[in-house]
Write an enzyme that holds these catalytic residues in place. Structure first.
Site, short mmCIF file in Angstrom:
data_model
loop_
_atom_site.label_atom_id
_atom_site.label_comp_id
_atom_site.label_asym_id
_atom_site.label_seq_id
_atom_site.Cartn_x
_atom_site.Cartn_y
_atom_site.Cartn_z
N VAL A 92 4.29 1.76 8.24
CA VAL A 92 3.10 2.57 7.92
C VAL A 92 1.88 1.66 7.87
CG1 VAL A 92 2.11 4.14 6.23
CG2 VAL A 92 4.59 4.04 6.50
N ASP B 152 8.74 -5.38 -7.03
CA ASP B 152 8.31 -6.22 -5.91
C ASP B 152 8.73 -7.65 -6.18
OD1 ASP B 152 5.98 -5.66 -3.52
OD2 ASP B 152 6.62 -7.73 -3.90
N SER C 34 -1.41 -7.45 1.76
CA SER C 34 -2.19 -8.51 1.09
C SER C 34 -3.24 -9.12 2.00
CB SER C 34 -1.26 -9.61 0.59
OG SER C 34 -0.30 -9.07 -0.26
N HIS C 35 -3.02 -9.04 3.30
CA HIS C 35 -4.00 -9.68 4.17
C HIS C 35 -4.51 -8.77 5.28
CE1 HIS C 35 -0.74 -10.11 6.97
NE2 HIS C 35 -0.03 -10.72 6.05
N ASP D 113 14.17 25.95 17.37
CA ASP D 113 14.66 27.20 17.95
C ASP D 113 15.91 26.87 18.74
OD1 ASP D 113 13.24 25.84 19.93
OD2 ASP D 113 12.69 27.68 20.97
N ILE E 281 0.83 -1.21 0.00
CA ILE E 281 0.00 0.00 0.00
C ILE E 281 0.87 1.26 0.00
CG2 ILE E 281 -0.29 0.20 2.53
CD1 ILE E 281 -3.07 0.64 -0.08
N VAL E 282 2.05 1.18 0.59
CA VAL E 282 2.89 2.37 0.67
C VAL E 282 3.58 2.63 -0.67
CG1 VAL E 282 4.87 3.43 1.84
CG2 VAL E 282 3.22 2.07 3.15
N HIS F 277 0.78 -10.59 14.74
CA HIS F 277 -0.48 -10.11 15.33
C HIS F 277 -1.59 -11.02 14.82
CE1 HIS F 277 -4.09 -7.68 15.49
NE2 HIS F 277 -4.02 -7.36 14.21
N TYR G 98 -10.39 -5.84 17.97
CA TYR G 98 -11.18 -5.11 16.97
C TYR G 98 -11.94 -6.10 16.11
CZ TYR G 98 -7.32 -6.06 13.67
OH TYR G 98 -6.38 -6.66 12.89
N LEU H 295 -8.98 -1.95 8.67
CA LEU H 295 -9.78 -1.01 9.46
C LEU H 295 -9.06 0.33 9.50
CD1 LEU H 295 -10.26 -4.05 10.66
CD2 LEU H 295 -11.49 -2.79 12.45
C1 LIG Z 1 -3.01 -9.19 10.67
C2 LIG Z 1 -2.80 -7.76 10.32
C3 LIG Z 1 -3.84 -6.89 10.51
C4 LIG Z 1 -3.66 -5.55 10.19
N1 LIG Z 1 -4.73 -4.72 10.32
C5 LIG Z 1 -4.61 -3.46 9.92
C6 LIG Z 1 -5.74 -2.62 9.93
O1 LIG Z 1 -6.83 -3.03 10.28
N2 LIG Z 1 -5.58 -1.33 9.58
C7 LIG Z 1 -4.38 -0.83 9.19
O2 LIG Z 1 -4.30 0.33 8.88
N3 LIG Z 1 -3.29 -1.62 9.13
C8 LIG Z 1 -3.38 -2.89 9.49
N4 LIG Z 1 -2.29 -3.73 9.44
C9 LIG Z 1 -0.98 -3.15 9.11
C10 LIG Z 1 -0.80 -2.98 7.62
O3 LIG Z 1 -1.21 -4.12 6.97
C11 LIG Z 1 0.64 -2.70 7.26
O4 LIG Z 1 1.19 -1.76 8.12
C12 LIG Z 1 0.75 -2.20 5.83
O5 LIG Z 1 0.06 -3.04 4.96
C13 LIG Z 1 2.19 -2.10 5.42
O6 LIG Z 1 2.23 -1.73 4.07
P1 LIG Z 1 3.61 -1.67 3.29
O7 LIG Z 1 3.33 -1.28 1.90
O8 LIG Z 1 4.57 -0.86 4.06
O9 LIG Z 1 4.18 -3.14 3.41
P2 LIG Z 1 3.82 -4.47 2.60
O10 LIG Z 1 2.41 -4.53 2.28
O11 LIG Z 1 4.41 -5.57 3.37
O12 LIG Z 1 4.58 -4.26 1.25
C14 LIG Z 1 5.99 -4.36 1.18
C15 LIG Z 1 6.31 -4.99 -0.14
O13 LIG Z 1 7.71 -4.97 -0.29
C16 LIG Z 1 8.05 -6.16 -1.00
N5 LIG Z 1 9.45 -6.42 -0.74
C17 LIG Z 1 10.04 -6.61 0.46
N6 LIG Z 1 11.35 -6.79 0.31
C18 LIG Z 1 11.61 -6.71 -1.01
C19 LIG Z 1 12.77 -6.79 -1.79
N7 LIG Z 1 13.96 -7.01 -1.23
N8 LIG Z 1 12.67 -6.65 -3.11
C20 LIG Z 1 11.47 -6.42 -3.70
N9 LIG Z 1 10.33 -6.32 -3.01
C21 LIG Z 1 10.40 -6.46 -1.68
C22 LIG Z 1 7.13 -7.21 -0.42
O14 LIG Z 1 6.97 -8.28 -1.31
C23 LIG Z 1 5.87 -6.42 -0.23
O15 LIG Z 1 5.00 -6.52 -1.32
C24 LIG Z 1 -2.42 -5.08 9.72
C25 LIG Z 1 -1.39 -5.96 9.54
C26 LIG Z 1 -1.56 -7.30 9.81
C27 LIG Z 1 -0.43 -8.22 9.60
#
Ligand SMILES: Cc1cc2nc3c(=O)[nH]c(=O)nc-3n(C[C@H](O)[C@H](O)[C@H](O)COP(=O)(O)OP(=O)(O)OC[C@H]3O[C@@H](n4cnc5c(N)ncnc54)[C@H](O)[C@@H]3O)c2cc1C
Length: 813
Positions: A353, A32, A44-45, A546, A11-12, A222, A256, A49
């Site tokens: 994030v 990726d 992905s999962h 400051d 998502i980031v 988690h 939640y 919320l």
């Molecule tokens: C069970 C669970 C419940 C959650 N519930 C919530 C919620 O309700 N609300 C909320 O706001 N957040 C929630 N989160 C948190 C949220 O999912 C994450 O903080 C957020 O998705 C992180 O996004 P990201 O893009 O930083 O990371 P990711 O989605 O992990 O994306 C990182 C990407 O980098 C890629 N990558 C990594 N290393 C390499 C590399 N060396 N070369 C190429 N690609 C690479 C990976 O394949 C991946 O696709 C939850 C998380 C979990 C696990």
């Protein structure tokens, strides 16, 4: 146009590609290692919320932007954001009181919300047992994000502007050339880049480590579970809408909930912290389609299930059907990490994030990359906000684990870390302990908040008629009425303050004066012995810090700053021949302030400390007894006296010398609470709380520290172009002597929320609490406002500044 590589299409990374291309950086390649867009990362999962309200104004703004953006995203399969609203329920009186505080933040940050009775909670969310609930807080604009759709929809916008997304390409290294990033090494070869942004989620810390950068995050598991069908949900939602009830938080039990058509999803933070060792994770799950998922540990979920069933009795007919331990990042302070590597320009990170804040973080990061400065204050998320000690693996692990445990806890604003205390102590620490210091923690330092040794003084002053207004339980925590006595005594007689944790640098070399002239707003190129209060601005004229600059030699300055981000900023701009050194740890400082300060210190000093010979805002290198000291005639508390610096090895001797000399004048040691209230009385700002990069000096009331006739300092041209400020930092005084504020409370003009409190303190001098608040410029001195403190409105009025000693007669004598 710069070539940008973004690592990670979660998502980031996708939001960042969208925001960068929208700003004209269209040569963006997102790599990726997984497939697009169900990459296998946390996004992905994530159940998605999105609760916007956060104690941090910045995090709330990130979330609000994310909601606004996601609501407008289109995806072929349906919604990216389902605005079902958010409901947080309280099952304890403490949580109910805290929801009032939360409602205050929501108002202050511009998020619509309303407190509800138990019956209203059940009406909104019929699965909730209203008998268990004391009340709730409803935020209609919150909702559910579909992470993968939101990612894909943002990617599509970026692709339309020229971005490329490349799946199944793992970044295995960063290419550097002459201190700049030059590209990334992938499993398919090198991809050139001028800018690389690491948005690799919890894997990002490993990649950053490759280029010598510590990104303090811990991948943490988690638990998330989906139930079987729940009778009460059957027929409520279509497959398309998935959910209609508000997303639900039961924070008293760290839970939640959301709907998945006719099933419930339950997330739990009630289990033990489960940090994940990234090295074994890489080996164990690299080949998995979902490497951010670990097998469910059922025993950890058992208490969560019974707590969930108590709130939602309909669960008793169901059971967990699918569940997993999902991994995402936790940081020492629970906040995100963004910024550019100082030693490898062009290498950026956007890590830790949540989906909730993703678009907001991406926007700020893109602004930073493209325009040089984010529009919003991001200091709470700055990569360089961490002290050295906070970058140690032990610190990162322990504090991030604490952040996990506390993620849904009620956190008092003065509540300090309990893990890893005692890391940084001043040479006066043992003396302070003997005086019964109650210690706060700040930047790793132990900082006395008040001294129990002054309890008798407080009693005596109370008997003499000094008011000590009653406080409620909440504002009495981590607080003592002794602090009122300490503040009063500073104004009336004499107190010693430990100023050692005040961060200070030595800036030296032939170009030091010119460097500081360029970096700061005031004229610091004055005679040796001058002391100058000045601002560091960014290019937009926003206040980065400051600082107080003491010229101790022609080419040597001692500079008091706010923290590690100042080191970063100064270091990035350092000129040839200028050295920058943090001297905090090797030195110590005692503030000796009060009307009797000169009577105490003069007999110890061979130099003349009279007002005529040692003027206000001057420095002197001299001796007190046998101790070599540097004295600065400055006073953040607004009283006669000095900051007295010495090399750390003299600290204990210096303390004893001053404390003994002070006995004739009934000297006390005083703490942070008294200090804070005195500085607020005197109109002095605290950077990061009262003012940030979002504010220009005039609006923040520090325009006096800007010399517009000085050439070419950073931010000057922005100030020249600036319009009159729309909002001003104002000093407000409560009518009711028992009224308090702790910071972040909303301020109202009639029924309209017009601003928020930044910092506040009870003034022993006027017997009322004084607060700073950002208010519309139209609200003027004498105007009445009200402040909401945890659900109670208190009347206050805007006062001219400073409240105490506007003529400066107390300091300049
Ligand atoms: C069970 C669970 C419940 C959650 N519930 C919530 C919620 O309700 N609300 C909320 O706001 N957040 C929630 N989160 C948190 C949220 O999912 C994450 O903080 C957020 O998705 C992180 O996004 P990201 O893009 O930083 O990371 P990711 O989605 O992990 O994306 C990182 C990407 O980098 C890629 N990558 C990594 N290393 C390499 C590399 N060396 N070369 C190429 N690609 C690479 C990976 O394949 C991946 O696709 C939850 C998380 C979990 C696990």
């Amino acid at each position: 146009m710069p070539k940008v590589v973004v690592i990670g299409a979660g998502i980031v990374g996708t939001a960042l590609a969208d925001e960068l291309t929208a700003r004209g950086f269209t040569d963006v390649t997102v790599l990726d290692r997984g497939p697009l867009f169900t990459t296998g990362g946390s996004t992905s999962h994530a159940p998605g919320l999105v609760f916007q309200t956060n104690p941090s104004r910045t995090m709330s703004a990130f979330a609000s932007y994310t909601v606004e953006k996601f609501c407008a995203l289109q995806h072929r399969d349906g919604w990216a954001f389902n605005q079902v609203g958010g409901l947080e329920v309280a099952t304890t009186p403490q949580r109910w009181a805290d929801l009032h505080r939360k409602a205050g933040w929501a108002d202050a940050w511009g998020i619509e919300g309303r407190l509800l009775s138990p019956a209203e909670c059940a009406e909104l969310h019929p699965l909730v047992d209203s008998a268990r609930v004391v009340g709730g807080f409803h935020t209609p604009a919150d909702g559910l994000a579909k992470g993968v759709r939101a990612a894909e929809a943002q990617a599509a916008r970026a692709i339309a502007r020229g971005a490329r997304f490349v799946p199944h390409t793992e970044v295995v290294g960063i290419v550097e050339k002459s201190g700049r990033v030059a590209g990334v090494r992938t499993t398919d070869g090198v991809v050139d880049a001028d800018i690389v942004v690491c948005a690799a989620g919890f894997w990002g810390a490993q990649l950053a480590k490759e280029v010598g950068l510590v990104v303090p995050l811990v991948p943490m598991a988690h638990q998330y579970a989906r139930t079987g069908q729940i009778a009460a949900l059957v027929g409520r939602n279509s497959e398309l809408s998935e959910a209609g009830l508000p997303i639900l938080r039961h924070q008293d039990q760290d839970l939640y909930f959301r709907e998945h058509v006719d099933r419930l999803g339950i997330g739990s933070y009630s289990h033990r912290p489960m940090p994940v060792d990234i090295s074994t994770l890489m080996a164990d799950t690299a080949g998995e389609p979902m490497p951010s998922m670990l097998p469910f540990t059922e025993e950890d979920f058992a208490p969560a299930w019974s707590a969930a069933s108590e709130l939602i009795p309909a669960l008793s007919d169901s059971k967990v059907e699918e569940a997993f331990n999902g991994i995402f990042s936790f940081t020492p302070d629970g906040l995100s990490i963004i910024g550019e590597h100082r030693e490898l320009s062009g290498f950026w990170v956007a890590e830790a994030v949540w989906v909730t804040h993703s678009a907001g973080v991406a926007k700020a990061t893109a602004e930073w990359i493209v325009d040089g400065t984010p529009l919003i204050d991001v200091h709470e998320c700055d990569l360089y906000r961490f002290e050295d000690v906070a970058r140690s693996p032990d610190f990162i692990m322990q504090t991030s684990s604490q952040a996990f445990v506390e993620v849904y806890d009620i956190i008092h604003p003065y509540q300090f870390r309990t893990a890893l205390r005692g890391l940084r102590t001043s040479p006066f620490y043992e003396r302070q302990k003997q005086l019964g210091a109650f210690f706060y923690e700040g930047a790793g330092w132990e900082r006395p908040a008040w001294f129990e040794a002054n309890a008798e003084l407080a009693q005596r002053l109370r008997a003499d008629g000094l008011p000590f207004p009653e406080r409620d339980d909440w504002s009495s925590r981590f607080w003592s009425p002794i602090s009122i006595a300490e503040a009063h005594w500073t104004r009336e007689r004499l107190a010693m303050y430990d100023m050692t944790p005040l961060t200070r640098y030595e800036i030296a070399g032939p170009g030091a004066a010119a460097f500081l002239q360029r970096m700061s707003t005031n004229d610091v190129d004055k005679s040796v012995g001058s002391v100058t209060y000045t601002m560091l601005l960014d290019e937009t004229g926003g206040i980065r810090s400051d600082i107080t600059v003491a010229r101790l030699g022609q080419d040597r300055f001692q500079v008091a700053v706010n923290g590690p981000m100042d080191f970063d900023w100064l270091h990035r701009h350092l000129s040839d021949g200028v050295t920058l050194r943090d001297i905090t740890g090797g030195t110590c400082c005692i503030g000796v302030w009060g009307p009797l300060a000169r009577d105490t210190v003069q007999p110890l000093c061979p130099d003349d400390l009279s007002h005529e010979k040692f003027k206000y805002f001057r420095a002197l290198q001299t001796y007190l007894g046998a101790v070599p000291v540097t004295m600065l005639r400055v006073s953040y508390v607004g009283e006669l006296g000095w900051e007295i610096y010495a090399s750390a090895e003299y600290g204990a001797a210096l303390w004893d010398l001053l404390f003994e000399a002070g006995q004739a004048h009934e000297v006390i040691a005083a703490g942070r609470i008294a200090f804070n209230s005195l500085r607020i009385e005197k109109g002095y700002r605290l950077w990061g709380t009262d003012m940030t990069t979002e504010h220009q000096p005039a609006a923040a009331g520090v325009g006096f520290a800007v010399r517009m006739n000085k050439d070419g300092f950073i931010g000057k041209s922005a100030l020249e172009r600036a319009d009159a400020p729309q909002k001003l930092l104002r000093s407000i005084i409560f009518d009711d002597p028992t009224a308090v504020a702790l910071g972040k409370e909303p301020v109202y003009d009639g029924d309209r929320c017009v601003g928020y409190v930044t910092s506040a303190g009870y003034s022993a001098t006027i017997g009322r609490t004084i607060a700073y608040a950002w208010l519309p410029a139209g609200i003027d001195v004498g105007d009445a406002v009200t402040v909401d403190y945890r659900g109670t409105r208190y009347a206050a009025s805007v006062h001219s500044e400073p409240v105490v000693d506007p003529e400066m007669a107390r300091i300049k004598r």
